[in-house]
Design an enzyme around this catalytic site. Structure first.
Site, short mmCIF file in Angstrom:
data_model
loop_
_atom_site.label_atom_id
_atom_site.label_comp_id
_atom_site.label_asym_id
_atom_site.label_seq_id
_atom_site.Cartn_x
_atom_site.Cartn_y
_atom_site.Cartn_z
N LYS A 255 38.33 48.59 71.65
CA LYS A 255 37.75 49.91 71.88
C LYS A 255 38.68 51.00 71.36
O LYS A 255 38.26 51.88 70.60
CB LYS A 255 37.50 50.13 73.37
CG LYS A 255 36.85 51.49 73.68
CD LYS A 255 36.83 51.80 75.16
CE LYS A 255 38.17 52.32 75.61
NZ LYS A 255 38.16 52.86 77.00
N ASP B 99 32.72 51.53 75.44
CA ASP B 99 33.31 51.94 76.71
C ASP B 99 32.30 51.71 77.83
O ASP B 99 31.28 51.05 77.63
CB ASP B 99 33.77 53.39 76.66
CG ASP B 99 32.61 54.35 76.41
OD1 ASP B 99 31.45 53.93 76.44
OD2 ASP B 99 32.89 55.55 76.19
#
Length: 216
Positions: free
Chosen positions: A123, A142
């Site tokens: 991420k 996320d």
């Protein structure tokens, strides 16, 4: 969900939440090093909190060379409001040291290199490559992206890496840099975790969760 319907959803969200390329990141960074460190610090806290400590942190430690030789207690004092400050201080100092030792003090541009740094997963690496270098190598997944992707029907998976792969297969690359921003905006404005406002949702008629609820 088929690709045509999926892309039409993003087009509607893109129309609802227009933005420039620079506005797609909620962290107010000035260079790749700042974005990398701020993204590591942003785990389990708000962008507002991290933006608020930016100036003090980078005035004291403007580059990896400065941050690599700092006393952890000094960093912890500055980043205390970010939460988990012991582990976060360790990660950003460790990252600074690796940048100095392995990358000549320069933030690397690939997912593979970035994920060798302490506190950096896919991420964070995707956010850095996308927003610092404008290279969409993948999709940052996320909590908002994970929640809305399953709710809307883009994926049936809950694991972030599997969700990323599903999204990359479903959408053409031109959307990879925008998906994170659009789903975060929609997740904050309408499709909140506690109380999604389906009647105000512009994509509800294509949302699998809404369709399955029988409210149509």
């Amino acid at each position: 969900m088929n690709a045509i319907t999926a892309e039409s959803i993003l087009e509607e969200l893109d129309h609802r939440y227009p933005c420039t390329e620079d506005e797609m990141n909620f962290l107010k960074f000035r260079n790749p090093f700042e974005l990398l460190i701020m993204t590591i610090l942003s785990a389990q806290t708000t962008d507002v909190t991290i933006n608020g400590l930016r100036d003090e942190l980078f005035f004291a430690y403007p580059n990896s060379a400065a941050l690599a030789r700092v006393d952890p207690l000094d960093v912890e004092r500055i980043i205390h409001s970010a939460g988990f400050y012991h582990s976060k201080a360790k990660n950003i100092i460790g990252t600074a040291k690796m940048l100095e030792e392995n990358f000549g003090g320069v933030v690397p541009r690939t997912i593979e290199e970035l994920t060798t740094l302490p506190g950096v997963g896919r991420k964070t690496a995707n956010i850095v490559t996308n927003h610092a270098f404008h290279e969409a190598c993948g999709i940052a997944v996320d909590t908002h992206v994970r929640r809305l992707s399953k709710k809307i029907g883009f994926t049936q998976n809950t694991d972030p890496e599997k969700i990323e792969k599903d999204l990359m297969k479903l959408f053409p690359k031109k959307w990879w840099s925008k998906i994170n921003y659009l789903l975060i905006r929609h997740g904050r404005a309408v499709c909140t975790a506690k109380k999604p406002d389906c009647m105000k949702c512009i994509i509800r008629h294509n949302c699998q969760s809404y369709i399955n609820s029988g409210e149509e």
